[in-house]
Design a protein around this motif. Sequence first.
Motif, PDB file in Angstrom:
ATOM      1  N   SER A 195      22.500 -68.278  55.286  1.00 26.09           N
ATOM      2  CA  SER A 195      21.816 -67.726  56.450  1.00 26.09           C
ATOM      3  C   SER A 195      20.468 -67.160  56.028  1.00 26.09           C
ATOM      4  CB  SER A 195      22.665 -66.618  57.093  1.00 26.09           C
ATOM      5  OG  SER A 195      23.929 -67.107  57.457  1.00 26.09           O
ATOM      6  N   PHE A 196      19.546 -67.161  56.931  1.00 27.52           N
ATOM      7  CA  PHE A 196      18.229 -66.603  56.627  1.00 27.52           C
ATOM      8  C   PHE A 196      18.340 -65.096  56.487  1.00 27.52           C
ATOM      9  CE2 PHE A 196      14.390 -64.479  58.212  1.00 27.52           C
ATOM     10  CZ  PHE A 196      13.485 -64.901  57.236  1.00 27.52           C
ATOM     11  N   ASP A 197      17.706 -64.576  55.463  1.00 27.53           N
ATOM     12  CA  ASP A 197      17.698 -63.133  55.230  1.00 27.53           C
ATOM     13  C   ASP A 197      16.332 -62.779  54.674  1.00 27.53           C
ATOM     14  OD1 ASP A 197      18.028 -60.494  54.299  1.00 27.53           O
ATOM     15  OD2 ASP A 197      20.177 -60.811  54.039  1.00 27.53           O
ATOM     16  N   PRO A 198      15.571 -61.941  55.356  1.00 23.97           N
ATOM     17  CA  PRO A 198      14.215 -61.620  54.874  1.00 23.97           C
ATOM     18  C   PRO A 198      14.214 -60.837  53.574  1.00 23.97           C
ATOM     19  CG  PRO A 198      14.825 -60.224  56.735  1.00 23.97           C
ATOM     20  CD  PRO A 198      15.890 -61.256  56.622  1.00 23.97           C
ATOM     21  N   ASP A 199      15.319 -60.160  53.233  1.00 22.48           N
ATOM     22  CA  ASP A 199      15.372 -59.367  52.006  1.00 22.48           C
ATOM     23  C   ASP A 199      15.725 -60.209  50.793  1.00 22.48           C
ATOM     24  OD1 ASP A 199      14.670 -57.081  53.313  1.00 22.48           O
ATOM     25  OD2 ASP A 199      16.703 -56.308  53.516  1.00 22.48           O
ATOM     26  N   TYR A 200      16.819 -60.945  50.898  1.00 19.56           N
ATOM     27  CA  TYR A 200      17.294 -61.654  49.716  1.00 19.56           C
ATOM     28  C   TYR A 200      18.310 -62.717  50.118  1.00 19.56           C
ATOM     29  CZ  TYR A 200      19.369 -62.458  45.101  1.00 19.56           C
ATOM     30  OH  TYR A 200      19.814 -63.031  43.947  1.00 19.56           O
ATOM     31  N   VAL A 201      18.197 -63.882  49.493  1.00 17.99           N
ATOM     32  CA  VAL A 201      19.166 -64.954  49.679  1.00 17.99           C
ATOM     33  C   VAL A 201      19.722 -65.318  48.306  1.00 17.99           C
ATOM     34  CG1 VAL A 201      19.556 -67.321  50.439  1.00 17.99           C
ATOM     35  CG2 VAL A 201      17.986 -65.849  51.723  1.00 17.99           C
ATOM     36  N   PRO A 202      20.987 -65.008  48.018  1.00 16.92           N
ATOM     37  CA  PRO A 202      21.556 -65.334  46.708  1.00 16.92           C
ATOM     38  C   PRO A 202      21.500 -66.826  46.421  1.00 16.92           C
ATOM     39  CG  PRO A 202      22.993 -63.848  47.942  1.00 16.92           C
ATOM     40  CD  PRO A 202      21.944 -64.321  48.897  1.00 16.92           C
ATOM     41  N   SER A 203      21.166 -67.179  45.186  1.00 20.45           N
ATOM     42  CA  SER A 203      21.112 -68.583  44.793  1.00 20.45           C
ATOM     43  C   SER A 203      21.188 -68.667  43.276  1.00 20.45           C
ATOM     44  CB  SER A 203      19.807 -69.249  45.278  1.00 20.45           C
ATOM     45  OG  SER A 203      18.670 -68.618  44.693  1.00 20.45           O
ATOM     46  N   GLY A 204      21.551 -69.840  42.800  1.00 24.18           N
ATOM     47  CA  GLY A 204      21.540 -70.080  41.366  1.00 24.18           C
ATOM     48  C   GLY A 204      22.893 -69.917  40.710  1.00 24.18           C
ATOM     49  N   PRO A 205      22.964 -70.276  39.420  1.00 21.71           N
ATOM     50  CA  PRO A 205      24.240 -70.272  38.699  1.00 21.71           C
ATOM     51  C   PRO A 205      24.761 -68.887  38.333  1.00 21.71           C
ATOM     52  CG  PRO A 205      22.450 -70.896  37.227  1.00 21.71           C
ATOM     53  CD  PRO A 205      21.857 -70.802  38.595  1.00 21.71           C
ATOM     54  N   VAL A 206      24.005 -67.825  38.592  1.00 25.72           N
ATOM     55  CA  VAL A 206      24.529 -66.491  38.295  1.00 25.72           C
ATOM     56  C   VAL A 206      25.646 -66.120  39.256  1.00 25.72           C
ATOM     57  CG1 VAL A 206      22.364 -65.695  37.297  1.00 25.72           C
ATOM     58  CG2 VAL A 206      22.797 -65.336  39.729  1.00 25.72           C
ATOM     59  N   TYR A 207      25.769 -66.856  40.372  1.00 25.88           N
ATOM     60  CA  TYR A 207      26.829 -66.607  41.348  1.00 25.88           C
ATOM     61  C   TYR A 207      27.846 -67.741  41.290  1.00 25.88           C
ATOM     62  CZ  TYR A 207      23.201 -63.515  43.156  1.00 25.88           C
ATOM     63  OH  TYR A 207      22.222 -62.563  43.280  1.00 25.88           O
ATOM     64  N   TRP A 208      29.104 -67.366  41.449  1.00 22.13           N
ATOM     65  CA  TRP A 208      30.136 -68.401  41.519  1.00 22.13           C
ATOM     66  C   TRP A 208      29.925 -69.271  42.748  1.00 22.13           C
ATOM     67  CZ3 TRP A 208      32.516 -69.143  37.241  1.00 22.13           C
ATOM     68  CH2 TRP A 208      32.847 -68.092  36.394  1.00 22.13           C
ATOM     69  N   ASN A 209      29.622 -68.650  43.868  1.00 19.99           N
ATOM     70  CA  ASN A 209      29.332 -69.388  45.096  1.00 19.99           C
ATOM     71  C   ASN A 209      28.331 -68.568  45.906  1.00 19.99           C
ATOM     72  OD1 ASN A 209      29.514 -70.402  47.901  1.00 19.99           O
ATOM     73  ND2 ASN A 209      31.144 -71.688  47.074  1.00 19.99           N
ATOM     74  N   PRO A 210      27.041 -68.860  45.814  1.00 19.61           N
ATOM     75  CA  PRO A 210      26.029 -68.019  46.466  1.00 19.61           C
ATOM     76  C   PRO A 210      26.208 -67.898  47.973  1.00 19.61           C
ATOM     77  CG  PRO A 210      25.005 -69.560  44.920  1.00 19.61           C
ATOM     78  CD  PRO A 210      26.437 -69.972  45.054  1.00 19.61           C
ATOM     79  N   SER A 211      26.514 -69.011  48.632  1.00 16.49           N
ATOM     80  CA  SER A 211      26.611 -68.971  50.088  1.00 16.49           C
ATOM     81  C   SER A 211      27.821 -68.166  50.542  1.00 16.49           C
ATOM     82  CB  SER A 211      26.675 -70.398  50.653  1.00 16.49           C
ATOM     83  OG  SER A 211      27.742 -71.121  50.076  1.00 16.49           O
ATOM     84  N   ALA A 212      28.941 -68.304  49.826  1.00 15.88           N
ATOM     85  CA  ALA A 212      30.126 -67.515  50.181  1.00 15.88           C
ATOM     86  C   ALA A 212      29.860 -66.034  49.952  1.00 15.88           C
ATOM     87  CB  ALA A 212      31.327 -67.981  49.375  1.00 15.88           C
ATOM     88  N   PHE A 213      29.168 -65.717  48.860  1.00 16.88           N
ATOM     89  CA  PHE A 213      28.845 -64.319  48.597  1.00 16.88           C
ATOM     90  C   PHE A 213      27.925 -63.753  49.673  1.00 16.88           C
ATOM     91  CE2 PHE A 213      25.577 -61.589  46.318  1.00 16.88           C
ATOM     92  CZ  PHE A 213      26.275 -60.414  46.523  1.00 16.88           C
ATOM     93  N   GLN A 214      26.914 -64.512  50.064  1.00 16.17           N
ATOM     94  CA  GLN A 214      26.003 -64.012  51.088  1.00 16.17           C
ATOM     95  C   GLN A 214      26.728 -63.764  52.402  1.00 16.17           C
ATOM     96  OE1 GLN A 214      23.438 -66.637  53.148  1.00 16.17           O
ATOM     97  NE2 GLN A 214      21.739 -65.192  53.284  1.00 16.17           N
TER      98      GLN A 214
END
Length: 555
Positions: A195-214
Amino acid sequence: MEGCSRRVCSWWKTSSSSTWLIGFILPLMVVSAMVVLSGSKSSNWLFSSNYYPWTWGSVYSPVSSFSGNRTIDNSTTVFSPPTEDGGAGLELRRRVVGGGEEREEALATDYTLQRSAAPPLATVQVREAEPPSEETRVEFIITPKGSNVSTLFNDTHVLPTSPKISRRFTNLQMIEAKLQQSRAAIRDAKGGNTSFDPDYVPSGPVYWNPSAFQRSYLEMERVFKVFIYKEGEHPIFHNGPCGSIYSMEGNFIYKLETSTFRTTNPDKASVYFLPFSVVSMVHFIYDRNAPDHWLPLKQTVKDYVDLVAGRYPYWNRSLGSDHFMLSCHDWGPELSKSLPELFKNSIRALCNANMSEGFQPSKDVSIPEINLPGGRTNGLIGGPSPSRRPILAFFAGGVHGPIRPILLEHWENKDPDIQVHRYLPKGVSYSEMMRKSKYCICPSGYEVASPRMVEALYTGCVPVLIKDNYVPPFSDVLNWKSFSVEVPVKDIPNLKNILGAISTRQYIRMQRRGVAVRRHFEVNLPPKRYDVFHMTLHSIWLRRMNIRLHGVEDS
């Protein structure tokens, strides 16, 4: 067979319209019931994770983490096994120990733990209960469509009212329904729909699943509410240190009590916080000369829980499973044993996240130990680029615990690339040495917790974890292997070879990922989204979603 067909056709033609309607609907109801039953047994409503299944596993699986007698990490819950009715008759029991014998006593039977996942309210808009009322009536109006039944008029030729099916939903049931909707939203985000978030959008391999976390984080902001018990006075309750290596206790208590996540209405709370500080208890109550120095500390915890359990219904209805405590002191795990329910059922947010001492990743939360000498991070964050770090690895610290003596034995003052010191030379800055090093060694001391991991991330140094049975902070979300190095204790003699085998390209990747993930460990006043305060809350939020209390069943 032909005669049977004729009789059926004859009945069909001669029966009244109401009888015909019953004959049509009854088989349809039987088929629908069979479909629902078969679907509830085979549905896989959330994705199967291939990473740290402690938390997301039950969020992403169709079976509650409290389904019958649950066994996690070799400990069994005290809840009675589910009955054949699928859990509707599941009885909640409390184990009572006293007088040298053990017995079980049943709690209120109207509070039961559900085995199911999806609520029947998935397609029903349910409004929140008004504060003065404990229950809300939701009415479903059923009107037949396409029916051949003729409309009947009474003497006044007024149409009869539509039949209504009324059902009451308690505040707890509506909270559970909201949590179930959040689980469904997280499941839908698994495929990568951010989802769009003006503050921060998790991405990259530091997260197990960025979209699920967001999605989970956004659901937490939307739904999560914490009730803080008002009982207890300073300095032991509602207070704690905001400096030193125990700063997480005081910072979290203060920020939570002034946070928008706090609710003053306990009926609307998702979890309940026990606001005692173990650090303050050790400072004001601990007597090293007492025959049993644990007794006053444990008695204080027990008395507090007994107090709130006697004044409120929330502890007893779940045996503390929707309550949490937070401690950064080494003795936090031991003091949580003051009550069996607090140790086995409640969410324990601990810096000392040692599985060999009873830490259960499925229900407990690992939080970072952060040393804030002045109560702020001013001057602690930032460091040079990877190309300006001439030292391969660095460590300086006291010799205590089982791991550090091994490290010092093999590497103290023996290799200029592996800078290992018991004490730093006079005039040498500890933080500057970290900023000059590619890797910062983070061994366990007396306990597994250490502020060195966060100090390494703050200064742009890649952490090297040498710890047994340790669960790194926020491991339910963060993939520590992408920005740190884990070295078994037995491989300490090969430390230089292990680090030297990491290519420059891979090192730069880990270093940049560590800088990116640093935001989740920063202490801000006031708190900022995705910082250490919110990440701690998010981990507690995930554990709360692992349990399902009375009132919501699978659809």
